[in-house]
Design an enzyme around this catalytic site. Sequence first.
Site, PDB file in Angstrom:
ATOM      1  N   ILE A 286      -2.883   6.913  -4.608  1.00  0.00           N
ATOM      2  CA  ILE A 286      -1.457   6.420  -5.215  1.00  0.00           C
ATOM      3  C   ILE A 286      -1.519   4.924  -5.275  1.00  0.00           C
ATOM      4  O   ILE A 286      -0.861   4.046  -4.005  1.00  0.00           O
ATOM      5  CB  ILE A 286      -0.618   7.292  -5.074  1.00  0.00           C
ATOM      6  CG1 ILE A 286      -0.623   8.436  -5.433  1.00  0.00           C
ATOM      7  CG2 ILE A 286       0.726   6.366  -5.866  1.00  0.00           C
ATOM      8  CD1 ILE A 286       0.055  10.068  -5.032  1.00  0.00           C
TER       9      ILE A 286
ATOM     10  N   ALA B  81       0.262   1.196  -1.737  1.00  0.00           N
ATOM     11  CA  ALA B  81      -0.613   2.470  -1.966  1.00  0.00           C
ATOM     12  C   ALA B  81      -0.857   3.526  -0.690  1.00  0.00           C
ATOM     13  O   ALA B  81      -0.006   2.107   0.042  1.00  0.00           O
ATOM     14  CB  ALA B  81      -2.130   1.909  -2.322  1.00  0.00           C
ATOM     15  N   LYS B  82      -0.849   4.252  -1.488  1.00  0.00           N
ATOM     16  CA  LYS B  82      -1.949   5.422  -0.009  1.00  0.00           C
ATOM     17  C   LYS B  82      -2.436   6.577  -0.711  1.00  0.00           C
ATOM     18  O   LYS B  82      -2.720   6.735  -1.856  1.00  0.00           O
ATOM     19  CB  LYS B  82      -0.029   6.184   0.794  1.00  0.00           C
ATOM     20  CG  LYS B  82      -0.445   7.066   1.182  1.00  0.00           C
ATOM     21  CD  LYS B  82      -0.065   5.518   2.699  1.00  0.00           C
ATOM     22  CE  LYS B  82       0.367   6.312   3.856  1.00  0.00           C
ATOM     23  NZ  LYS B  82       0.366   4.922   4.954  1.00  0.00           N
ATOM     24  N   GLY B  83      -3.336   7.227   0.288  1.00  0.00           N
ATOM     25  CA  GLY B  83      -4.292   7.228   0.134  1.00  0.00           C
ATOM     26  C   GLY B  83      -4.351   8.689   0.951  1.00  0.00           C
ATOM     27  O   GLY B  83      -3.696   8.626   2.641  1.00  0.00           O
TER      28      GLY B  83
ATOM     29  N   ASP C  32      -4.756   5.307   8.763  1.00  0.00           N
ATOM     30  CA  ASP C  32      -3.419   6.496   8.968  1.00  0.00           C
ATOM     31  C   ASP C  32      -3.828   7.711   9.729  1.00  0.00           C
ATOM     32  O   ASP C  32      -4.883   7.624   9.970  1.00  0.00           O
ATOM     33  CB  ASP C  32      -2.983   6.487   7.417  1.00  0.00           C
ATOM     34  CG  ASP C  32      -1.651   7.063   7.312  1.00  0.00           C
ATOM     35  OD1 ASP C  32      -0.497   6.041   7.532  1.00  0.00           O
ATOM     36  OD2 ASP C  32      -1.356   8.611   6.948  1.00  0.00           O
TER      37      ASP C  32
END
Length: 418
Positions: free
Chosen positions: A63, A108-110, A149
């Site tokens: 995202i 962003a992050k995924g 992460d």
Amino acid sequence: MRDLFLASPAFQNALKQFDKAADNLHLEEGLRERLRFPQRTLIVSCPIRMDSGVIQVFTGYRIQHTLTLGPCKGGVRYHPDVEIGEMASLAMSMSWKCALAELPFGGAKGGVTVNPSLLSIAELERLTRRYTAEILPIIGPAKDIPAPDMGTNPQIMSWMMDTYSMTEGFTVPTVVTGKPTIIGGSYGREEATGYGVAYVIESILQEQRRRMTEVKVAIQGFGNVGMHAALKLAGKGCRIVAVSNVNGGLYASTGLPIKNLSALQKNSSIQEYKDADSITNDELLTCDCDILIPAAIGRVITENNADQLRCSMVVEGANGPLTVEADEILQNKNILVVPDIIVNAGGLIISYFEWVQGLQEYYWSEETVFTELKKRLRNIFLQTSEYASANRISLRDAALMRSIHRIAQAKRARGLYP
Ligand code: NAD
């Protein structure tokens, strides 16, 4: 899609914080709408052949909240609780963190909904390579640069970098950060976030004209962030009175031997240490200390326990450890809350250094990395603190307002396509 985000308590929390800052900034409606939801959301299906021969399908996400200031930057999480709303809230928070640190990135992050500890190394590699291949169209050194992460690590970044490089036909170290140094990682990435927490505390105490040796610190979470923060703070003379992991905590009013505990944690667990009282994670949050560092998971301080906190300062090592309601309670109790987007920005800043070093193909010494990190974190804290005092607002409101203002200014400058 918006309903999916809104169904998540984590996203609702992020929106409440954004709306408050946007109100304070009198942000125009069009810009507000553009920033309330992610710019791009990719949901992917990752079929993996398990060691047993059975094919299992995992869901993954990437995202991107905003691409206004440059490529996106944000971690990849492997965890059974990974869901779209929390990913979106973390992507949004990364946008604010990048803008506050004045980095040329959007947020962003995924992640993949998976328990990585149940996968063999070979399965983990196949999952990582397939996930990378699925999100390939939207990642790249100039598009979006993933990082580790929860549940991911330098090895997983190596596989991501290799998968991307194989499809390009040449080595592209700058597609991810958090890599091992042998393939272009930066010195200091592992310690960066925890040391950064300690640097921020040092700056605050300097401003308050207090000595490091005067304060008692309690830390929830003795993982990457909590342990490195504890080591740095103990090294500077702070008394660490409590630490914990997922199984519970230890408390000693005279201070805990942090070096011994970190050695224990690496080999087995802090629970092996017997010269301290055993406490629960809930008890740790309300123990007698000056500085409380929640450095484990989100939303641990809520309206149910905020009133019982006995510290004078909460320093958010984890992402989003306080609910909006808890934040208000602590403000009324005059407990200083130093927000995550300042406190845990160290990892992001060193990731930026890693990307810059990779682009320039010129690598810095460990000393340069930490000197630059300390300088940047100190500036972020001092500038945000000055803004908060001038406007009589909390540090969180000040941090969010400064970062949202920066992105809004960039959006206004660029105009609206087409
Ligand atoms: P980690 O997995 O290395 O450590 C997490 C620690 O929290 C472990 O000690 C674990 O036992 C403990 N824990 C897990 N669940 C818990 C629970 N329910 N109650 C109490 N303790 C629990 O993770 P980390 O990298 O140290 O990250 C910690 C937090 O910091 C996360 O919120 C993460 O998003 C945030 N963060 C990490 C970085 C980084 O560079 N590692 C950067 C920014 C933010």
